[in-house]
Design a protein around this motif. Structure first.
Motif, PDB file in Angstrom:
ATOM      1  N   LEU A 299      19.356   6.916  -9.429  1.00  0.00           N
ATOM      2  CA  LEU A 299      18.742   7.906  -8.543  1.00  0.00           C
ATOM      3  C   LEU A 299      17.902   8.903  -9.330  1.00  0.00           C
ATOM      4  N   GLY A 300      18.366   9.249 -10.541  1.00  0.00           N
ATOM      5  CA  GLY A 300      17.591  10.151 -11.390  1.00  0.00           C
ATOM      6  C   GLY A 300      16.245   9.557 -11.766  1.00  0.00           C
ATOM      7  N   VAL A 301      16.220   8.245 -12.056  1.00  0.00           N
ATOM      8  CA  VAL A 301      14.956   7.563 -12.378  1.00  0.00           C
ATOM      9  C   VAL A 301      14.027   7.581 -11.168  1.00  0.00           C
ATOM     10  N   ILE A 302      14.584   7.340  -9.985  1.00  0.00           N
ATOM     11  CA  ILE A 302      13.767   7.339  -8.769  1.00  0.00           C
ATOM     12  C   ILE A 302      13.134   8.703  -8.534  1.00  0.00           C
ATOM     13  N   VAL A 303      13.927   9.765  -8.659  1.00  0.00           N
ATOM     14  CA  VAL A 303      13.394  11.118  -8.461  1.00  0.00           C
ATOM     15  C   VAL A 303      12.329  11.427  -9.503  1.00  0.00           C
ATOM     16  N   ALA A 304      12.564  11.024 -10.758  1.00  0.00           N
ATOM     17  CA  ALA A 304      11.584  11.270 -11.818  1.00  0.00           C
ATOM     18  C   ALA A 304      10.274  10.546 -11.533  1.00  0.00           C
ATOM     19  N   LEU A 305      10.360   9.306 -11.034  1.00  0.00           N
ATOM     20  CA  LEU A 305       9.151   8.550 -10.712  1.00  0.00           C
ATOM     21  C   LEU A 305       8.393   9.190  -9.554  1.00  0.00           C
ATOM     22  N   VAL A 306       9.123   9.676  -8.570  1.00  0.00           N
ATOM     23  CA  VAL A 306       8.478  10.332  -7.425  1.00  0.00           C
ATOM     24  C   VAL A 306       7.749  11.596  -7.866  1.00  0.00           C
ATOM     25  N   ILE A 307       8.426  12.419  -8.664  1.00  0.00           N
ATOM     26  CA  ILE A 307       7.801  13.653  -9.150  1.00  0.00           C
ATOM     27  C   ILE A 307       6.613  13.320 -10.058  1.00  0.00           C
ATOM     28  N   GLY A 308       6.773  12.302 -10.897  1.00  0.00           N
ATOM     29  CA  GLY A 308       5.655  11.878 -11.741  1.00  0.00           C
ATOM     30  C   GLY A 308       4.465  11.431 -10.915  1.00  0.00           C
ATOM     31  N   GLY A 309       4.728  10.685  -9.827  1.00  0.00           N
ATOM     32  CA  GLY A 309       3.655  10.262  -8.940  1.00  0.00           C
ATOM     33  C   GLY A 309       2.951  11.442  -8.289  1.00  0.00           C
TER      34      GLY A 309
ATOM     35  N   ILE B 161      18.127   8.279 -27.754  1.00  0.00           N
ATOM     36  CA  ILE B 161      19.108   9.168 -27.119  1.00  0.00           C
ATOM     37  C   ILE B 161      18.960   9.107 -25.612  1.00  0.00           C
ATOM     38  N   THR B 162      17.702   9.156 -25.147  1.00  0.00           N
ATOM     39  CA  THR B 162      17.442   9.059 -23.718  1.00  0.00           C
ATOM     40  C   THR B 162      17.863   7.707 -23.173  1.00  0.00           C
ATOM     41  N   VAL B 163      17.603   6.645 -23.936  1.00  0.00           N
ATOM     42  CA  VAL B 163      17.989   5.295 -23.515  1.00  0.00           C
ATOM     43  C   VAL B 163      19.506   5.205 -23.347  1.00  0.00           C
TER      44      VAL B 163
ATOM     45  N   SER C  20      10.857  12.647 -19.743  1.00  0.00           N
ATOM     46  CA  SER C  20      11.509  13.953 -19.867  1.00  0.00           C
ATOM     47  C   SER C  20      12.232  14.316 -18.580  1.00  0.00           C
ATOM     48  N   LEU C  21      11.619  13.989 -17.442  1.00  0.00           N
ATOM     49  CA  LEU C  21      12.274  14.260 -16.159  1.00  0.00           C
ATOM     50  C   LEU C  21      13.539  13.429 -16.004  1.00  0.00           C
TER      51      LEU C  21
ATOM     52  N   VAL D  16      15.510  12.519 -18.413  1.00  0.00           N
ATOM     53  CA  VAL D  16      16.525  13.223 -19.216  1.00  0.00           C
ATOM     54  C   VAL D  16      17.062  14.420 -18.451  1.00  0.00           C
ATOM     55  N   LEU D  17      16.170  15.165 -17.827  1.00  0.00           N
ATOM     56  CA  LEU D  17      16.575  16.349 -17.079  1.00  0.00           C
ATOM     57  C   LEU D  17      17.578  16.003 -15.991  1.00  0.00           C
ATOM     58  N   PHE D  18      17.276  14.973 -15.223  1.00  0.00           N
ATOM     59  CA  PHE D  18      18.153  14.624 -14.106  1.00  0.00           C
ATOM     60  C   PHE D  18      19.453  13.970 -14.573  1.00  0.00           C
ATOM     61  N   ILE D  19      19.391  13.237 -15.689  1.00  0.00           N
ATOM     62  CA  ILE D  19      20.625  12.667 -16.230  1.00  0.00           C
ATOM     63  C   ILE D  19      21.548  13.771 -16.722  1.00  0.00           C
ATOM     64  N   ALA D  20      20.960  14.813 -17.316  1.00  0.00           N
ATOM     65  CA  ALA D  20      21.759  15.918 -17.847  1.00  0.00           C
ATOM     66  C   ALA D  20      22.247  16.855 -16.750  1.00  0.00           C
ATOM     67  N   ALA D  21      21.810  16.644 -15.527  1.00  0.00           N
ATOM     68  CA  ALA D  21      22.229  17.510 -14.412  1.00  0.00           C
ATOM     69  C   ALA D  21      22.648  16.651 -13.226  1.00  0.00           C
ATOM     70  N   PRO D  22      23.762  15.906 -13.367  1.00  0.00           N
ATOM     71  CA  PRO D  22      24.211  15.036 -12.269  1.00  0.00           C
ATOM     72  C   PRO D  22      24.402  15.769 -10.940  1.00  0.00           C
ATOM     73  N   PRO D  23      24.937  17.021 -10.937  1.00  0.00           N
ATOM     74  CA  PRO D  23      25.078  17.710  -9.653  1.00  0.00           C
ATOM     75  C   PRO D  23      23.753  17.896  -8.925  1.00  0.00           C
ATOM     76  N   LEU D  24      22.656  18.066  -9.676  1.00  0.00           N
ATOM     77  CA  LEU D  24      21.348  18.233  -9.052  1.00  0.00           C
ATOM     78  C   LEU D  24      20.926  16.956  -8.329  1.00  0.00           C
ATOM     79  N   VAL D  25      21.118  15.811  -8.980  1.00  0.00           N
ATOM     80  CA  VAL D  25      20.769  14.534  -8.355  1.00  0.00           C
ATOM     81  C   VAL D  25      21.636  14.294  -7.123  1.00  0.00           C
ATOM     82  N   LYS D  26      22.929  14.592  -7.229  1.00  0.00           N
ATOM     83  CA  LYS D  26      23.832  14.405  -6.087  1.00  0.00           C
ATOM     84  C   LYS D  26      23.448  15.320  -4.932  1.00  0.00           C
ATOM     85  N   ALA D  27      23.021  16.538  -5.251  1.00  0.00           N
ATOM     86  CA  ALA D  27      22.607  17.478  -4.209  1.00  0.00           C
ATOM     87  C   ALA D  27      21.347  16.994  -3.507  1.00  0.00           C
ATOM     88  N   ILE D  28      20.398  16.417  -4.273  1.00  0.00           N
ATOM     89  CA  ILE D  28      19.151  15.929  -3.679  1.00  0.00           C
ATOM     90  C   ILE D  28      19.423  14.812  -2.685  1.00  0.00           C
TER      91      ILE D  28
END
Length: 402
Positions: free
Chosen positions: A33-43, A320-322, A366-367, A369-381
């Motif tokens: 889900l973090g990858v999906i959100v990052a791709l959407v924001i990147g788009g 590290i990100t991988v 980078s996005l 990484v951000l969403f992986i490091a903040a699981p509660p944020l992804v769950k909230a979205i």
């Protein structure tokens, strides 16, 4: 007579431990889900910086359909170009996929090293330095020695693994004997490895004869991974697959892997159960370093075929990100490495075809990484926390009724 008291074990659910585990070993769904959100924001970032979108925004209220059509086209065309440059296109077929596998190989190997350290409860920031030392030793064996076909390549691999293991094992030794933190140690070791390589590249032993630039002789043909005809894909990718299988077996089927996981979960409880925590720490970092060293081998004996001061690039840090995206599991790290390899391989085609800056790929990474490091944020979205609360409330009602 004094009373014998049982040893008091620390609470494995300390906030710091919970945070580390949630980031490095959380559920895979959050990563996806973090990858999906990052791709959407990147788009969206691609779209809002597009010239056609800017022009359509000038008469947004008069013809809003033009604006949203341009917005959609800008985002989708860039990702289509990324796909065409990394997986498949009509003119080259699946040749871009072979390039993706080539680029992914060192990312997978180094990512496995970081993931293994994560499972042992350590944050390995030193994959960059371990990769450099592994590449340096492998390259020297490759161009300075002249041996038969199979033997030469095997020795290149072995010395590359040993170089990374030595660099990682030193960190584990210092942590086990002195209590020094592995994050500080690995960061400092990265700098030592980098400047050691700079020094060596300006010596006669490593610099190519007649060259003023810091570049080594080309590795012997016997010391290079065989490549697939017509592409850069080499047998180093098979090495990455075998290492993934080996790490999966090590962590899930072996006694040493069980000790690594036990120490990572709670070192004090593991020590009480009879696990040699110091030995596990040293071995875990040595194995992690060897895996990063394998990434160096893939670079010098597969992709580059020479040693340069920039042989590592940013591979050690991308690893590290991988590992984070793969949630510190071997196969999760493998597929995360493929994803990041696709980003790298397709970024050039995206820039050429659509004019989208290649840096947008770094933004998306980078996005992630951000969403992986903040699981509660992804769950909230995605409303996952609300669903959990509703389930808990329902279970409480049922329990009360009983």
């Amino acid at each position: 007579m004094s009373e014998i008291k049982a040893p008091v074990l620390p609470d494995p659910k300390k906030p710091g431990n919970d945070l580390f585990k949630s980031i490095t070993q959380g559920p895979g769904l959050v990563s996806v889900l973090g990858v999906i959100v990052a791709l959407v924001i990147g788009g969206l970032l691609i779209a809002i910086t597009d010239e056609k979108v800017g022009e359509a925004a000038g008469y947004l209220f008069a013809r809003p359909s033009d604006f949203f059509s341009a917005l959609w086209s800008a985002g989708t065309e860039s990702y289509v170009a990324l796909f065409n440059g990394s997986i498949y296109n009509s003119s080259q077929g699946f040749a871009p996929l072979l390039e993706t596998l080539t680029v992914s190989t060192p990312l997978i190997c180094a990512g496995l090293g970081v993931a293994l350290a994560f499972r042992a409860g350590m944050f390995n920031i030193g994959a960059q330095g371990q990769l450099i030392i592994g590449a340096t030793m492998a390259a020297y064996v490759g161009f300075a020695w002249h041996l038969p076909v199979v033997v030469h390549l095997l020795l290149v691999i072995v010395f590359g693994l040993l170089g990374g293991a030595l660099w990682g094992g030193l960190v584990g030794l210092l942590k086990a004997r002195t209590g020094a933190h592995e994050v500080i140690l690995t960061i400092m070791f990265n700098y030592v490895a980098l400047y050691l390589l700079d020094f060596l590249m300006n010596t006669e032993a490593f610099r190519r004869p007649g060259e003023t630039n810091p570049i080594s002789p080309i590795l012997d043909a016997n010391a290079i991974f065989p490549s697939l005809p017509g592409s850069r894909l080499h047998l180093g990718f098979l090495m990455a697959i075998l290492l993934t299988i080996g790490v999966a077996w090590l962590l899930n089927r072996s006694t040493i892997g069980f000790e690594f996981r036990a120490v990572g979960h709670n070192p004090d409880a593991a020590r009480t159960a009879g696990v040699n925590v110091a030995r596990s720490t040293i071995l875990a970092m040595a194995f992690a370093g060897a895996l990063a060293g394998a990434a160096g081998v893939a670079q010098v004996a597969g992709t580059e075929k020479v040693l340069t001061a920039g042989v590592a690039g940013s591979l050690g840090f991308d690893a590290i990100t991988v590992a984070l995206l793969g949630r510190s599991t071997p196969w999760g790290t493998f597929f995360a490495g493929l994803l990041f390899g696709a980003f790298r391989a397709g970024a050039v085609n995206m820039q050429i075809t659509t004019g989208t800056p290649i840096d947008i790929v770094l933004v998306v990474q980078s996005l992630i990484v951000l969403f992986i490091a903040a699981p509660p944020l992804v769950k909230a979205i995605f409303g996952l926390n609300r669903k959990k609360k509703r389930t808990s409330a329902t279970e409480s009602i049922k329990a009360g009724a009983k």
